[in-house]
Design an enzyme around this catalytic site. Structure first.
Site, PDB file in Angstrom:
ATOM      1  N   ASP A   1      -7.889  -0.042  -0.397  1.00 36.28           N
ATOM      2  CA  ASP A   1      -8.672   0.725   0.595  1.00 36.28           C
ATOM      3  C   ASP A   1     -10.127   0.510   0.001  1.00 36.28           C
ATOM      4  OD1 ASP A   1      -8.623   3.557   2.895  1.00 36.28           O
ATOM      5  OD2 ASP A   1      -9.891   1.981   2.571  1.00 36.28           O
TER       6      ASP A   1
HETATM    7  C1  GLC Z   1     -12.016   3.144   5.075  1.00 32.08           C
HETATM    8  C2  GLC Z   1     -10.583   3.307   5.791  1.00 32.08           C
HETATM    9  C3  GLC Z   1      -9.986   2.138   5.822  1.00 32.08           C
HETATM   10  C4  GLC Z   1     -10.932   0.992   6.373  1.00 32.08           C
HETATM   11  C5  GLC Z   1     -11.998   0.736   5.072  1.00 32.08           C
HETATM   12  C6  GLC Z   1     -12.740  -0.425   5.505  1.00 32.08           C
HETATM   13  O1  GLC Z   1     -12.599   4.053   4.011  1.00 32.08           O
HETATM   14  O2  GLC Z   1      -9.895   4.244   5.065  1.00 32.08           O
HETATM   15  O3  GLC Z   1      -9.113   2.379   7.133  1.00 32.08           O
HETATM   16  O4  GLC Z   1     -10.293  -0.213   6.820  1.00 32.08           O
HETATM   17  O5  GLC Z   1     -12.268   1.708   4.404  1.00 32.08           O
HETATM   18  O6  GLC Z   1     -13.898  -0.007   6.212  1.00 32.08           O
END
Ligand code: GLC
Length: 693
Positions: free
Chosen positions: A238
Site C-alpha cells: 500500500d
Molecule cells: C491508499 C489506499 C489504497 C490506495 C493507495 C493508492 O492509501 O489505502 O487503497 O490504492 O493508497 O492511492
C-alpha cells in the site's frame, strides 16, 4: 499465468540480462503510480491507478496532486458495497470487464482494486469500498470481478491483504487474531482471488498482523500467499506501507509504492538506493531481487504488454462507452435494498400520486469525488432528485426541501421540510451518510452509528406531517434507526450507487423494476450489539494492538449464535413480489466426495416480475470446536415472472461443511449431523433438511 513470451526469450533469459541497478529500478515506484521502465531491454514500467469503482483522475508523476486534465472523466460505477448487494456473480464479471476496459482506455496496466476487506465493525470508514461481512459472498463475487478485469489486459490488484478492517491508526495498528478467524473469515476472499481468479497482483495492507507489517510479512506473504497458495504475481505495498529495507527485501514484498518522503524522492525508497547499497556491501544477496523481477516480468507477459512482445492481442480499452453506463445503471438497480415496505406503500403508482416532496441534503449531493483514494472524476452523476424528476417530473409535481444540512447550521430547514411534506401526496427523504471524513471516508472511522446532522429530528417531524414517507439511506454501512423508524412505512438502503444512482432509485421507487438487493452486512440495533465492540481491546485497540476476540463470530455468525436480533439481518431485502419455496432435497455426492447436492423450487407467487436470491446456510450440530449457528455456503439469484417456478440446484462441496483446524493445519469435516437450509435471508428460513456426513 503464462511463463512464456517477452521478446521470444524466456523470462529467465531476460531477467538474466538485467543489471543490478535495472533490477532495483523495477521493484519500487519511479513515479507516484508507476514503476520505471528499463529502456535498454524495452521493458516498460507498470502504470497503476486507483480505484475499485472507477479509474482515478490522472495524478502527477511526482507531485501528489491531480494534473487537472480534461480527458480523465470516466465511468463512475457503484461502490463495492453496491456490487456485493446485487448477489449477482455474472454482474460482478460484467462490472470487472467495464473497470478493466476503462483502465486500459486510460493506459493503465494495474487497477488498484477490488477492495474486499471484511466488515468487522460498522464504523470502518472504508466499508463502502468493500463487499460486507461474509467471506463466502466476498469470494464468489471477487472471482467474477477479477476475471472480468483481467480479461481486458489489466492486472487486478486485490486489496488490502490482510485484515485492514479499521481506519483508526491504520498505518500502525497490530491485529491479533486466532488462526481459525484468519483462515475462515479474513483470508477466503483473497484465497479465491488468487487460487480461483488468478489475480496478478495483491496489495499489502497498512496494518500489522501478529506484529509484522502486512507489506512485508514472512508468514503471510512467503508462507501462505506464495508457498501455500502458489501465488505467482506481484505483491505491491500500500502507498507508504513499507517500513524497512531488509524486511521488504526478504519478507515477500515485490514492488514498493508510495513511500512518503515529503517531496517524492523515488531513489530514496527502502528498496531503491538503500537496498542497492546493502547488496553492494554484501549485507543482502543480490538474489533477493531475482524472484521479484521474475514475478514482475511474468505479470507483464500475462498482460501481453507491447514492450515485451510483438503487438499481441492486448485489448485497447475504452472509457465512457454507453454500455459502461448501462452496466452502472444495472448494478445500481440490483444493489438497492428494500428494507421495509409496510402496507405495500411502494412502488409509487404514478397514476395515483400528483405531488411528491423530496427532502434531504443527499437528494442533491454528488459522491463521486469523495471517499479518499477511490475518488473519481465522473463523466456525470445523476442525483436522486434529478432521477426522480427525470422519471416522474411530467406526471407529478416534485418539490424539494433540503431538510438538513451537511455543511452548515440547520436554521429553519426542518419547518420548511415539514411544510413541503404536509402539502404533498407522498414524501421521499434522502438521508444517511456521505464521503466527509468521519463518515464513509478513508483515513478515519465513524465515531458512532448515529445519523449525523440532526436527521433523526427531521425524519421524525416529516413522518408526523405525512405518514406516507419512504426514507432512503445513502451509506456504506448501518446507522442507528431513531424513534421514527417504527412509524415509517418505507425504508431503503442504497449504498453509493454511482453515476446512474438517481435513475436507478427512481426506477425502483416507481416500480419499473422490483428491488432485488440483499444486505451484505448485519444492521445492529445498537453499536454495542456488534461483536467487535465489546471493549476497547477489541475496537479500536489499546496500545496499538486490536484483538479480534470474537474469532469467527463476525456479523450474523455472532448475532445468530448469541441470539441477538439485529434491526435487519444479513441477506435481508424485500421485493415488490413474493416468493414461495418448495421442500429442500439433499442428496449426498459420490462416496468420499463429501459433497452434497441441494435443490429447492422457488415460485413467484405475486403479480410482478422479481428476482430472489436463494441463500443456502449450513449448520454443524456436532463439532469439537465452537462453530457459528449457520454459515452461508451457496446462493443463486433467480429471475421469475409472476407464477413462474424455477428449480434451484446447487453443489455444496466438502469445504462447505468444514472448519479450519489449526492443529492439523487444514480444513476438517467432522462426521455427524448437519442442517442445510434454503433461506430468503440469514434469518428467514424457507426450507431445511438434515444430513449425516
Ligand atoms: C491508499 C489506499 C489504497 C490506495 C493507495 C493508492 O492509501 O489505502 O487503497 O490504492 O493508497 O492511492
Amino acid at each position: 499465468m503464462t511463463g512464456d513470451a517477452p521478446n521470444g526469450a524466456s523470462i529467465e533469459s531476460l531477467a538474466a540480462q538485467l543489471t543490478l541497478e535495472e533490477k532495483i529500478a523495477m521493484v519500487h515506484g519511479g513515479a507516484n503510480f508507476a514503476t520505471a521502465p528499463v529502456p535498454r531491454l524495452s521493458i516498460p514500467g507498470l502504470e497503476m491507478s486507483d480505484g475499485p469503482h472507477g479509474v482515478r483522475e490522472e495524478m502527477g508523476r511526482s507531485e501528489w496532486r491531480p494534473e487537472g486534465r480534461t480527458d480523465d472523466y470516466v465511468t463512475y460505477l457503484p461502490a463495492g458495497i453496491n456490487l456485493a448487494s446485487t448477489w449477482n456473480r455474472e454482474l460482478a464479471a460484467e462490472y470487472g470487464r467495464v473497470l478493466g476496459r476503462e483502465a486500459r482506455g486510460r493506459g493503465k496496466d494495474v487497477i488498484l482494486g477490488p477492495g474486499i476487506n471484511i466488515h468487522r465493525t460498522p464504523l470502518c470508514g472504508r466499508n463502502f469500498e468493500y463487499y460486507g461481512e461474509d467471506p463466502y459472498l466476498a469470494a464468489e463475487l471477487v472471482v467474477g470481478e477479477i476475471r472480468g478485469i483481467q480479461s481486458q489486459g489489466v492486472a487486478a490488484c486485490v486489496k488490502h491483504f490482510v485484515a485492514n478492517n479499521q481506519e483508526h491508526e491504520r498505518h500502525t495498528i497490530d491485529v491479533e487474531m486466532d488462526e481459525r478467524a484468519l483462515r475462515e473469515i479474513y483470508l477466503p476472499g483473497f484465497e479465491a482471488a488468487v487460487c480461483r481468479a488468478g489475480a496478478l497482483a495483491i496489495m499489502g495492507a497498512y496494518n500489522k498482523l501478529r506484529g509484522q507489517h502486512c507489506c512485508h510479512n514472512d508468514r503471510l506473504l512467503n508462507r501462505v500467499l506464495k508457498d501455500e497458495w502458489g501465488f505467482r504475481g506481484v505483491v505491491i505495498s500500500d502507498w507508504n506501507g513499507t517500513h524497512d529495507t531488509r524486511e521488504a527485501a526478504c519478507k515477500g514484498l515485490d514492488i514498493e509504492m508510495g513511500t512518503f518522503l515529503g517531496q517524492a524522492r523515488f531513489d530514496e525508497y527502502y528498496m531503491a538506493q538503500p537496498l542497492l547499497a546493502a547488496i553492494k556491501r554484501g549485507d543482502l544477496p543480490e538474489d533477493v531481487l531475482s524472484d521479484k523481477v521474475r514475478r514482475i516480468l511474468r505479470v507483464m507477459a500475462a498482460l501481453d504488454m507491447t514492450g515485451l512482445r510483438p503487438a499481441g492481442d492486448r485489448p485497447a480499452g475504452a472509457i465512457n462507452l454507453p454500455e459502461h453506463q448501462q452496466t452502472a445503471l444495472r448494478v445500481a438497480e440490483e444493489s438497492i435494498v428494500l428494507l421495509k415496505n409496510t402496507g405495500g406503500m411502494l412502488p409509487f403508482e404514478l397514476g395515483e400520486i400528483r405531488s411528491l416532496a423530496v427532502i434531504g441534503a443527499n437528494a442533491t449531493r454528488k459522491h463521486a469525488h469523495g471517499g479518499g483514494s477511490s475518488t473519481i472524476k465522473a463523466l456525470y452523476e445523476v442525483t436522486p432528485l434529478e432521477g426522480i424528476i427525470n422519471r416522474a417530473g411530467r406526471q407529478v409535481r416534485v418539490t424539494y426541501a433540503r431538510g438538513y444540512s451537511d455543511d452548515s447550521p440547520a436554521g429553519d430547514l426542518i419547518p420548511q421540510a415539514v411544510e413541503a411534506a404536509a402539502s404533498a401526496d407522498a414524501v421521499v427523504i434522502l438521508g444517511g451518510l456521505n464521503h466527509d471524513r468521519g463518515a464513509d471516508c478513508e483515513g478515519a472511522d465513524r465515531p458512532d452509528m448515529r445519523l449525523p446532522h440532526g436527521q433523526d429530528e427531521l425524519i421524525g417531524a416529516v413522518v408526523r406531517a405525512n405518514p406516507r414517507t419512504v426514507v432512503v439511506l445513502i451509506g456504506g454501512g448501518p446507522v442507528e434507526l431513531g424513534e421514527w423508524h417504527a412509524r415509517t412505512p418505507g425504508l431503503v438502503q442504497m449504498g453509493y450507487a454511482g453515476m446512474e444512482a438517481g435513475n436507478a432509485l427512481a426506477r425502483v421507487l416507481f416500480g419499473d423494476t422490483s428491488p432485488s438487493g440483499k444486505l451484505t452486512f448485519s444492521w445492529p440495533r445498537a453499536l454495542a450489539d456488534s461483536p467487535a465492540h465489546r471493549s476497547e481491546r477489541t475496537y479500536p485497540g489499546v496500545d496499538g494492538v486490536v484483538r479480534y476476540e470474537e474469532g469467527v463470530m463476525v456479523g450474523y455468525r455472532h448475532f445468530d449464535t448469541s441470539g441477538i436480533a439485529p434491526a435487519y439481518c444479513f441477506g435481508h431485502g424485500l421485493s415488490y413480489t413474493t416468493f414461495e419455496y418448495g421442500p429442500l432435497g439433499l442428496q449426498s455426492g459420490p462416496a468420499g466426495s463429501g459433497s452434497v447436492t441441494a435443490e429447492v423450487s422457488v415460485t413467484n407467487t405475486g403479480n410482478r416480475p422479481g428476482a430472489e436470491v436463494v441463500q443456502f446456510y449450513v449448520a454443524d450440530h456436532e463439532a469439537s470446536v465452537p462453530r457459528p449457528a449457520k454459515e452461508l455456503k451457496e446462493f443463486q439469484k433467480t429471475y421469475l415472472q409472476p407464477g413462474e417456478t424455477a428449480m434451484v440446484v446447487v453443489e455444496l462441496d466438502r469445504r462447505a461443511f468444514a472448519f479450519y483446524d489449526p492443529a492439523r493445519r487444514g480444513w476438517v469435516v467432522e462426521p455427524g449431523r448437519f442442517t442445510v437450509s434454503a433461506n430468503a435471508s440469514s434469518r428467514d428460513i424457507r426450507a431445511q433438511a438434515m444430513i449425516d456426513l
